[in-house]
Design an enzyme around this catalytic site. Sequence first.
Site, short mmCIF file in Angstrom:
data_model
loop_
_atom_site.label_atom_id
_atom_site.label_comp_id
_atom_site.label_asym_id
_atom_site.label_seq_id
_atom_site.Cartn_x
_atom_site.Cartn_y
_atom_site.Cartn_z
N ASP A 1 -6.22 -0.78 -6.38
CA ASP A 1 -7.89 -0.63 -6.16
C ASP A 1 -8.17 -0.01 -4.83
OD1 ASP A 1 -7.12 -2.81 -4.90
OD2 ASP A 1 -8.28 -4.35 -6.01
N TYR B 1 0.92 -1.28 0.05
CA TYR B 1 0.14 0.11 0.01
C TYR B 1 0.93 1.20 -0.01
CZ TYR B 1 -4.20 -2.59 1.37
OH TYR B 1 -5.42 -3.62 1.23
N HIS C 1 -10.03 -6.59 -5.42
CA HIS C 1 -9.83 -6.70 -3.98
C HIS C 1 -10.54 -7.57 -3.41
CE1 HIS C 1 -7.22 -3.87 -1.35
NE2 HIS C 1 -7.82 -4.78 -0.43
#
Lengths: 506, 506, 506, 506
Positions: free
Chosen positions: C268, C240, C360
């Site tokens: 995403d 991330y 995801h």
Amino acid sequence: MANKQVISGKEVAKHNTRESCWIIVHGKVYDVTDFLDDHPGGSKIILKYAGKDATEEYDPIHPPDAITTHLPVEKQLGLLEPDTAEKVEVIITDTEKARLERVSRRPPLSEVLNLHDFEAVAKLVMPEKAWAYYSSAADDEITNRENHAAYHRVWFRPRVMIDVTTVDWSTTVLGHRTSMPIYITATALGKLGHPDGELNFTRGAAKHNIIQMIPTLASCSFDELVDAAQPGQVQFLQLYVNKDRDMTKRIVQHAEKRGIKALFITVDAPQLGRREKDMRQKFDAEDPSEVKKTGSDGVDRSQGAARAISSFIDPGLQWSDIPWFKGITNMPLILKGVQRWEDALKAYDLGLAGVVLSNHGGRQLDFARSGIEVLVEVVNQLGKRRGLKFPNEKFQLFVDGGVRRATDVIKAVALGATAVGIGRPFLYAHSAYGQEGVEHALQVLRDEFEMNMRLIGAPTIKDIVPDMVDASHLGAHIVAVPEDRLYGANYDSMQSASLREIKAKL
Amino acid sequence: MANKQVISGKEVAKHNTRESCWIIVHGKVYDVTDFLDDHPGGSKIILKYAGKDATEEYDPIHPPDAITTHLPVEKQLGLLEPDTAEKVEVIITDTEKARLERVSRRPPLSEVLNLHDFEAVAKLVMPEKAWAYYSSAADDEITNRENHAAYHRVWFRPRVMIDVTTVDWSTTVLGHRTSMPIYITATALGKLGHPDGELNFTRGAAKHNIIQMIPTLASCSFDELVDAAQPGQVQFLQLYVNKDRDMTKRIVQHAEKRGIKALFITVDAPQLGRREKDMRQKFDAEDPSEVKKTGSDGVDRSQGAARAISSFIDPGLQWSDIPWFKGITNMPLILKGVQRWEDALKAYDLGLAGVVLSNHGGRQLDFARSGIEVLVEVVNQLGKRRGLKFPNEKFQLFVDGGVRRATDVIKAVALGATAVGIGRPFLYAHSAYGQEGVEHALQVLRDEFEMNMRLIGAPTIKDIVPDMVDASHLGAHIVAVPEDRLYGANYDSMQSASLREIKAKL
Amino acid sequence: MANKQVISGKEVAKHNTRESCWIIVHGKVYDVTDFLDDHPGGSKIILKYAGKDATEEYDPIHPPDAITTHLPVEKQLGLLEPDTAEKVEVIITDTEKARLERVSRRPPLSEVLNLHDFEAVAKLVMPEKAWAYYSSAADDEITNRENHAAYHRVWFRPRVMIDVTTVDWSTTVLGHRTSMPIYITATALGKLGHPDGELNFTRGAAKHNIIQMIPTLASCSFDELVDAAQPGQVQFLQLYVNKDRDMTKRIVQHAEKRGIKALFITVDAPQLGRREKDMRQKFDAEDPSEVKKTGSDGVDRSQGAARAISSFIDPGLQWSDIPWFKGITNMPLILKGVQRWEDALKAYDLGLAGVVLSNHGGRQLDFARSGIEVLVEVVNQLGKRRGLKFPNEKFQLFVDGGVRRATDVIKAVALGATAVGIGRPFLYAHSAYGQEGVEHALQVLRDEFEMNMRLIGAPTIKDIVPDMVDASHLGAHIVAVPEDRLYGANYDSMQSASLREIKAKL
Amino acid sequence: MANKQVISGKEVAKHNTRESCWIIVHGKVYDVTDFLDDHPGGSKIILKYAGKDATEEYDPIHPPDAITTHLPVEKQLGLLEPDTAEKVEVIITDTEKARLERVSRRPPLSEVLNLHDFEAVAKLVMPEKAWAYYSSAADDEITNRENHAAYHRVWFRPRVMIDVTTVDWSTTVLGHRTSMPIYITATALGKLGHPDGELNFTRGAAKHNIIQMIPTLASCSFDELVDAAQPGQVQFLQLYVNKDRDMTKRIVQHAEKRGIKALFITVDAPQLGRREKDMRQKFDAEDPSEVKKTGSDGVDRSQGAARAISSFIDPGLQWSDIPWFKGITNMPLILKGVQRWEDALKAYDLGLAGVVLSNHGGRQLDFARSGIEVLVEVVNQLGKRRGLKFPNEKFQLFVDGGVRRATDVIKAVALGATAVGIGRPFLYAHSAYGQEGVEHALQVLRDEFEMNMRLIGAPTIKDIVPDMVDASHLGAHIVAVPEDRLYGANYDSMQSASLREIKAKL
């Protein structure tokens, strides 16, 4: 009845054995001893009434003249001395008591808002046997349900800003005026559901200016139904063609003489279907070990009354028979049960007046397509091959099967149908409420027509045009969304064979 | 058995340990001590019968000659002195008692109206183990159910006004007459469902003039099934190809000598499938902690009897083997389990007699397509590429899997199949009612054929043509409307692993 | 910890108020007084442990180094004097007792036949909070379920008569060998389901020669997971991107130094999703009137732990950032969460190593399409526009989401994927059975691969080609037939808000 | 009220018969004797309050000025002497008590996570009559449910790697700023659900900067709603065109004078629909034998309050009326209820400002298509025929019906809509929680917009473009997978007519 002799009930009562078996029907005495083995419904049921009055059991499943047609004159013994017949003790079962209690609790007609409601009520209050006979269909009942489901794959493209202050949904069918683009189609054995049988339809149709199609297998006699019509009331006749063509000729010419306006020849029933739900009901109702499977004529009686009494139908009926029909009557001829455009084209080329795109309410060939689906194909192909436009005065298209709402009818009209036949909903209406039910059912449709003509923006039937519907996914046979709840709740799912119940020990 | 020595049950009973383990099967005594670790089903089940008569346990899952094939001659000790074997105390569980009670409550065959009914009854009355083995399929059982569902995406376009006074649905398969366009396809372990095993099919087929395909994994021996055939009765053989090609050659040539008319080589099972419902049932039935997972040969015994006894099947079977087969037999060769047009084309180009478009009843590869769907593709491509028309005498197409109604068969014939194999429905019929069940199942199909040939307007099999069906949405794999209720009610949903039950405290 | 001072539990216990709040984590003492209002999870949960040992509550939802990362060094007070901490009385609720009883009844792993089974068991035995966090997804969970459902719209076209004596389903991913075309994808908060957290995956992956993708939000620390790897074991890192790019740079370069082989940048999740099932569970578990909605930083704590601890993620990440990433690392860069071909093309043109077509796990944008559907589009367009063929060594496509069977993976490979990420099934496996569960899950897949490679006729991964599948209806998003029973049984339907329970009166 | 005379309750109480019937409403006394037979809701309900205060019953279903509009001035007798009215004894039924108990158990708003939740709570806590009126729709409620289902056939193609640090979902509607691309659409009889009626919407809209469309059939008066608006707050007016065009002119010009910014002329309701669920509810609630079916004016009162009070609507409204409207007002004119591209094109060619693609929430013509489906058709055809691109400043497209999520709105915007009308969800929000509920509903949407703008990669409304959605299967009307659980749980299935209950004996 030739023999006008009067016979006492006491005398009749002596003839209560297989060796000498007399019965009383409608106040007349018959010797059915020799007929026992030929009775399509088996001998057992007759023997139950040997020496007694069988009228109540006889009525719902035979036209009044069935017995005189089948018995030689000398076996028609005479008139019963009034009020002398031996009583058959009627045992009212707990099941029947519960049913009668439910009858007393029917909702008032003002609460019956749509045709589904009649079915919901009828299912609860009509005799199981009648429900099984009316509601059953072929094999897995796929076509039966598809008939209704198909309408759910047609969607509206309504017009707005059209002056719909007055809307008029009357039209003409084969040249005859009708207050709505529907007719009461032919259905058999009306007395199973209500003692007045098909008379309820004649009377209801009169009141609402609707055309009734009289069935060959009515439980009222043909003449009764014609006699009951109002002056000017239009009736059609549905015809099962008899192997004995003279018999067919007599029927057709009698009908024409009595004023019948059109002849609908059934072509989808060379053999009447196996309806397993109906057959299953019979097993539940009777002790299976005692059900006689076949009579001396080899007819399998386990397959239901309709099948048995329909053994006269000619499976040899074919296209080359058409000229003969044209030769015996001037009534317009319509084929009922056409299921592909090729056959509709043949009917047109042979100069017939129209076809009913129908699969017999799903009661014959399972996986036959719905009438509304076949309609699209027929309109396309006859347009392309013969330049026809529909609705068409010269060659009219009808559909039946699965209709429950005025919107269903409007969809069919938009796609080219002249009118739509409705059957089971009227059977349920009269089973639950008699003639009043039939009238209310027509009123419900009337209200729905008024509303929906306005909402699609069509002041008259002629304004209902093809671009008002989207039928592009009709042929896909897939689950439509959203779910059809009222129809689904009414559908009585088929059941498999089940284990015998264990009798409770004492 | 070489050794004709007579041995007393008392003597046998002494050899009841892992160190010396004798058992009795069909009145003969075997020393299986050295075989214990090689037994595909594990040693535990044999040791349960050490020193005793194992016939009852042995029979349903082994062909009679399995034991002599696997044991060296010197271990086949001799004949048992009659009536001297030690009894194995059979404990009838509550579950089994309840099942036997249900057996006594089976509905009479006259109430069994269709093939679904056999399944509904069999599910209730057959041993759980047999139900699990017969009904299970691969992975999520998607293909298994798709096999039937696919037929619900094919609709009829029936012809009317055809003379169907007499209808004839007999045909020929590979040159042999059959009373219907179906055959009883090969299914394994018939004795699990009924003690007479596949003999029920041989006898039922004889009575109705139907062809039986004898399975390699029959629980009756091949010769028993051939011996039971009537003079002139046609039988085919399904072949799992052995890694040992000499063994395969012996089997094939023996079959040809015994009069088998065609050889169906299974090509969709290089390894037999994991059928989780079957595996799950074994866990329920046994104490899992005692289940021996693998024997000395590394075969995972938890994956079911069929998998274990099928370890001989050659995963190396390939197209280049075809000439060898042609060299050892003159029987027509058909590949069973073809699933794409490319492979059907190869089979045609190699001069084979046909292919069965099949996915092994959904028991092998999940998400394989149904035979009926592949049929459409094969007919199209072989038409386009080789100019073939189907049904075709020289290269015949068969399908199997999912058939429950004569209408299913008629759909396949319309789309180009010569005949259709039916398997599980006959297993359920014989499990519930033995030979009589098989005969009644064939009678049900016969009645359905008569009716439906009439209703589609086809006096003979040749009159069933492609334009009688609409298969345009067959490839969509979507939910057909309306719902398939009888099939759905029979389907025994898969279950996930579940928590262990808590044993009730005393 | 700089300060090595030893502090007694008694001393710590004095600091049990909002004014002075000390806690013990992993044997060390921290002064969190000033941090109370900044705690992403709210102050209330910390105050519950004021003066006490908070390790057990801390562990499942924080990486071990979270506390030292957030607290200034001077607040890290010292070591706890062993065994002196005040005990927090742990009240085991009835719900928890019932759960522990269910844990004791787990079926043995030998009864766990497929990945669905792990979910079925885990749902019963794992803490509700963990179930809610793992199983929940965005909005109406449409995409979550579509991910699996999409695979049910792809069917096989298997080849027969191929020599499959030996089958090999190993392959390479970004140049690294793996025993199957799958990898364990990144999932957060592993300790919620099992105290060993993601270590279970590291160890299971090692045993089966599978690649593990380490998540940024692991509940084990990154170094723990790398340390636990076997020599030569391949690990990837999911990233991330932090608003603080220096932090990101440190993480990336540390990972590369530690031997991580590829960097998967999540694209995403500019904001982590609202997962209502997870949010609903929190309301059930707590007294809503006491749930502090927002802390001083304005983060809405009602939206779940993951949301709170993910506030560092940079919603400003964009295509122009790619060169920067290329400048800080030599690891291959892959974008995880691409959902349209246009973005895959951009990634290719920018010289990245591949993309993961993923939504995801359905946890972000509801109504995003499944990876398998996007895969078909990407393969088509990149083939047409750049002449690429897939699977492709230079630009690799991955998919994740919804995989439950080896056949799902084989479908993806046939359509062009290099490998498939599997997440939740391993979470369920380790929640129910720890490391052994993960290993058994991999064994189950291995068995399924062996079987299904044989059954489709593919001796190696390269033999799995596009014509082995029919994906022509993949884009239709319609109900596939037949029903997916095991998946359906596991799906825990969303619930609406419900009325408060009435407290029973005393 | 002209007459300012003060009248005592005692005096009023004397006029409690059909011969002389006075009632009190809002502290004023009216003589309604002559009006009894003209009351659209029937005389019975008035007579119940003869001589008494009827305000509480009057309020929810009449705008405050209804009584003065209908009664001649001389019947408006005077003011009531305060606190002297005869009390109507209010009997709280058990049903009502149970409902009030449920009201007390409503979950706190913090637990209401989405618009479905409002419906779930409202269904339990609002009066049955209000629920029936709000939730009911035409015929089988197919269109009603299709409106929502259609959105489930549109899928996203989100962009990634877009800087979405700040996202802005505000836009302009007919030149007026709104904080989201939605408006509160016109719905009738707001006071049925909450005593403050549509004022809740005015106030909630003000707080969130949303446009409110004021309904003709509001239960608050038009002026009340305009007076309640904040300075600068934008309101539109929905107009049912009256047969009396002077009345319509007065309404329109008054609205313009009061600052209304646009006029939405309803064109899909020449006659208000039969909503059977609503009608059924009335049967349940009342003794059907006492329901007066038609008044002297022939209006069927069994068809619900809305139908009765809507008899003024002109079914003659047509395209040629448009110039007249243009002549009486300068407000932009929008047609509400257009359902096909041909009519949208006509509206454009006539110079109108836009159309609402709507089917009246499924309350009028069943099987009308959803607005979102019609939108695609309109955008295509007006693009092709007039070169228009949408969203378009000059001719704006709106849709309403079935919206429950911000993602639904985003789909509509991507397909060309300027904004989306939301109706029932706000009715449920205010019925369950009053103004606070409406505000929370808007907050929920706001949160969903923020999240989903980020997740599709659109920083502003202009960035939502057609290639972000896949609507290719929108027209198929098939079951979308996966199932829509929250919507489905809320849907209150239609019921058939049912048997009367048996009264329990004492």
